[in-house]
Design an enzyme around this catalytic site. Structure first.
Site, PDB file in Angstrom:
ATOM      1  N   HIS A 105       6.199   4.585  12.390  1.00 55.04           N
ATOM      2  CA  HIS A 105       6.229   4.558  10.918  1.00 55.04           C
ATOM      3  C   HIS A 105       7.209   5.636  10.451  1.00 55.04           C
ATOM      4  O   HIS A 105       6.858   6.818  10.393  1.00 55.04           O
ATOM      5  CB  HIS A 105       4.815   4.847  10.388  1.00 55.04           C
ATOM      6  CG  HIS A 105       4.670   4.772   8.912  1.00 55.04           C
ATOM      7  ND1 HIS A 105       3.848   3.848   8.294  1.00 55.04           N
ATOM      8  CD2 HIS A 105       5.210   5.509   7.908  1.00 55.04           C
ATOM      9  CE1 HIS A 105       3.892   4.017   6.985  1.00 55.04           C
ATOM     10  NE2 HIS A 105       4.709   5.031   6.725  1.00 55.04           N
ATOM     11  N   CYS A 144       4.909   9.623  -0.582  1.00 49.34           N
ATOM     12  CA  CYS A 144       3.562  10.115  -0.314  1.00 49.34           C
ATOM     13  C   CYS A 144       3.139  10.989  -1.490  1.00 49.34           C
ATOM     14  O   CYS A 144       3.856  11.928  -1.848  1.00 49.34           O
ATOM     15  CB  CYS A 144       3.521  10.916   0.982  1.00 49.34           C
ATOM     16  SG  CYS A 144       1.893  11.652   1.302  1.00 49.34           S
ATOM     17  N   ARG A 148       0.821  -1.210   0.000  1.00 47.53           N
ATOM     18  CA  ARG A 148       0.000   0.000   0.000  1.00 47.53           C
ATOM     19  C   ARG A 148       0.855   1.262   0.000  1.00 47.53           C
ATOM     20  O   ARG A 148       1.027   1.917  -1.015  1.00 47.53           O
ATOM     21  CB  ARG A 148      -0.966  -0.032   1.205  1.00 47.53           C
ATOM     22  CG  ARG A 148      -2.148   0.948   1.087  1.00 47.53           C
ATOM     23  CD  ARG A 148      -1.832   2.357   1.514  1.00 47.53           C
ATOM     24  NE  ARG A 148      -1.392   2.468   2.891  1.00 47.53           N
ATOM     25  CZ  ARG A 148      -0.915   3.594   3.421  1.00 47.53           C
ATOM     26  NH1 ARG A 148      -0.804   4.692   2.686  1.00 47.53           N
ATOM     27  NH2 ARG A 148      -0.515   3.636   4.683  1.00 47.53           N
ATOM     28  N   ASP A 149       1.469   1.573   1.114  1.00 48.41           N
ATOM     29  CA  ASP A 149       2.272   2.790   1.210  1.00 48.41           C
ATOM     30  C   ASP A 149       3.497   2.713   0.300  1.00 48.41           C
ATOM     31  O   ASP A 149       3.943   3.724  -0.242  1.00 48.41           O
ATOM     32  CB  ASP A 149       2.694   3.001   2.663  1.00 48.41           C
ATOM     33  CG  ASP A 149       3.320   4.358   2.908  1.00 48.41           C
ATOM     34  OD1 ASP A 149       3.073   5.277   2.112  1.00 48.41           O
ATOM     35  OD2 ASP A 149       4.049   4.511   3.894  1.00 48.41           O
ATOM     36  N   ASN A 152      10.065   4.297   2.804  1.00 43.28           N
ATOM     37  CA  ASN A 152       9.899   3.827   4.172  1.00 43.28           C
ATOM     38  C   ASN A 152      11.159   3.129   4.664  1.00 43.28           C
ATOM     39  O   ASN A 152      12.035   2.746   3.881  1.00 43.28           O
ATOM     40  CB  ASN A 152       8.752   2.810   4.218  1.00 43.28           C
ATOM     41  CG  ASN A 152       7.396   3.440   4.020  1.00 43.28           C
ATOM     42  OD1 ASN A 152       6.825   3.995   4.930  1.00 43.28           O
ATOM     43  ND2 ASN A 152       6.884   3.342   2.802  1.00 43.28           N
ATOM     44  N   HIS A 209      10.003   7.244   7.727  1.00 43.37           N
ATOM     45  CA  HIS A 209      10.592   7.333   6.395  1.00 43.37           C
ATOM     46  C   HIS A 209      12.076   7.661   6.557  1.00 43.37           C
ATOM     47  O   HIS A 209      12.496   8.218   7.571  1.00 43.37           O
ATOM     48  CB  HIS A 209       9.865   8.373   5.548  1.00 43.37           C
ATOM     49  CG  HIS A 209       8.501   7.916   5.106  1.00 43.37           C
ATOM     50  ND1 HIS A 209       8.182   7.680   3.791  1.00 43.37           N
ATOM     51  CD2 HIS A 209       7.382   7.629   5.819  1.00 43.37           C
ATOM     52  CE1 HIS A 209       6.928   7.267   3.697  1.00 43.37           C
ATOM     53  NE2 HIS A 209       6.412   7.239   4.927  1.00 43.37           N
TER      54      HIS A 209
END
Length: 313
Positions: A218, A251, A24-25, A260, A220
C-alpha cells in the site's frame, strides 16, 4: 493511444489482484463530506470497471472521521454488492465490528501502526496497547468465518519519528498476523519508501514466516515512488496491490500523506508488462473523471490526465 503496447516483463506474476481503496482510504480525508449516494455510485462504477476487491467504507466513529459517518447508509444502499468477501470494510474496535456484523459483512480490516507516535494520534493507544484492542476483533471475526486483513501503517517512515527500523515493522506485523489475520497490508503512509527498502522489508517478513503470498503493498505517491515500489514488490512475489482510482487519498492523522498509487497508473503499467488485472482501463478512467467532477478538482492520476482530453475553451 488508449492502451500500452504489450511487452511481457520478466520476473512479474502473471496476474495481480488490485485491492481498490478509493471509496474508503481515497475519500476519508476529503474536507467536504461526499454524499452517500455519490459513494454508492462510485463503488458501482468501480465494480463495472472490473475491480473485484473494493474496500467500501470504515466503521470508525463519525467524530473521528466525519467522511465515514454514513457507513450504514452506503452499505444498505449497495445491498448484496456491499457485503461479500470482496467488499471489506475497516473496523477499529469491537463496536465497529458489531456495526459491520449487523449488516452482514463477510470481510473486515483492522488498522495498526508500526510507530508509537502514530498509534497515539490514530488510535489513542500505544503500539503495545493496540494489540489488546485488535485481538478480540480478530478472534470474533475469525470465529464467525469472516476474512480479516491487518493494515500496518508507517512501515517506511514516520513524519514525527523519522526512519522506522525494519525489525520494528516486522515485530508489529508478526503480532497482528499471529492473531489469525488472513492478509497483511504494509503501508507507506507518507510515501517515502524506495525499492531497496521494499525488498528488505519483504525479505524480513518472509524470514519471520509472513511470505509474499500473504502480503499486500500500500504505497502513497508523495515522492513519485509508489509505482516503482509496487513493481519491486511484485518481483519479490507479492500479488496483491492496494490502489485508489484517480490517485485519491491521504490520511486524516498524517498531514504529509498524499494520494495513493492511482489504480489507472497501476493498470497501465501492468497491462504493458503482460500482467492480467481484469480491469477495463477506459471504464476506470471514466469513473475517475466522474469522481473528480464530484469533488470539483482534476484527478492527480497521470494516466487519467493523459487519456482525458482537455476541456474545450
Amino acid at each position: 493511444m488508449r492502451l500500452p503496447q504489450v511487452e511481457a516483463a520478466t520476473g512479474l506474476p502473471p496476474e495481480v489482484t488490485i485491492y481498490e481503496v478509493g471509496p474508503r482510504d481515497g475519500l476519508q480525508n476529503e474536507k467536504a463530506v461526499v454524499p452517500a449516494s455519490v459513494k454508492v455510485e462510485f463503488v458501482r462504477r468501480l465494480v463495472a470497471a472490473g475491480l473485484s476487491t473494493i474496500e467500501t467504507t470504515s466503521f470508525v466513529p463519525a467524530r473521528w472521521v466525519p467522511q465515514m459517518g454514513d457507513a450504514e447508509e452506503v452499505l444498505e444502499a449497495l445491498g448484496a454488492d456491499g457485503v461479500g468477501r470482496a467488499r471489506p470494510a475497516l473496523v477499529p474496535n469491537l463496536r465497529g465490528l458489531e456495526r459491520a456484523e449487523a449488516l452482514g459483512l463477510q470481510a473486515v480490516a483492522v488498522f495498526g501502526s508500526a510507530t508509537e507516535t502514530f498509534a497515539q494520534k490514530n488510535l489513542n493507544r500505544s503500539v503495545g496497547e493496540q494489540y489488546a484492542m485488535f485481538e478480540p476483533v480478530v478472534t470474533r471475526a475469525k470465529d464467525a468465518g469472516r476474512w480479516v486483513r491487518a493494515y500496518v501503517s508507517m512501515c517506511f517512515g514516520d513524519p514525527w519519528e523519522g526512519p522506522v527500523p525494519v525489525g520494528q515493522v516486522v515485530d508489529v506485523a508478526e503480532r497482528l498476523m499471529g492473531m489469525g489475520c488472513d492478509q497483511l497490508s504494509i503501508g507507506d503512509t507518507i510515501g517515502v519508501g524506495t525499492t531497496g527498502h521494499v525488498h528488505r522489508l519483504l525479505e524480513a517478513l518472509d524470514a519471520r514466516g509472513i511470505g509474499p503470498e500473504r502480503v499486500a503493498v500500500h504505497f502513497h505517491d508523495t515522492y513519485g515512488q509508489a509505482l516503482a515500489n509496487t513493481m519491486a514488490a511484485l518481483r519479490d512475489g507479492v500479488t496483491v496491490v492496494d490502489a485508489a482510482a484517480g490517485g485519491l487519498g491521504g490520511c486524516p492523522y498524517a498531514k504529509s500523506a498524499t494520494g495513493n498509487l492511482a489504480t489507472e497508473d497501476l493498470v497501465w503499467a501492468l497491462t504493458g508488462a503482460g500482467v492480467r488485472t481484469g480491469v477495463d482501463l477506459d471504464a476506470l478512467v471514466a469513473t475517475s473523471v466522474w469522481m473528480a467532477q464530484q469533488l470539483g478538482r482534476p484527478s492527480p492520476s497521470n494516466v487519467v490526465r493523459a487519456l482525458t482530453p482537455p476541456p474545450t475553451p
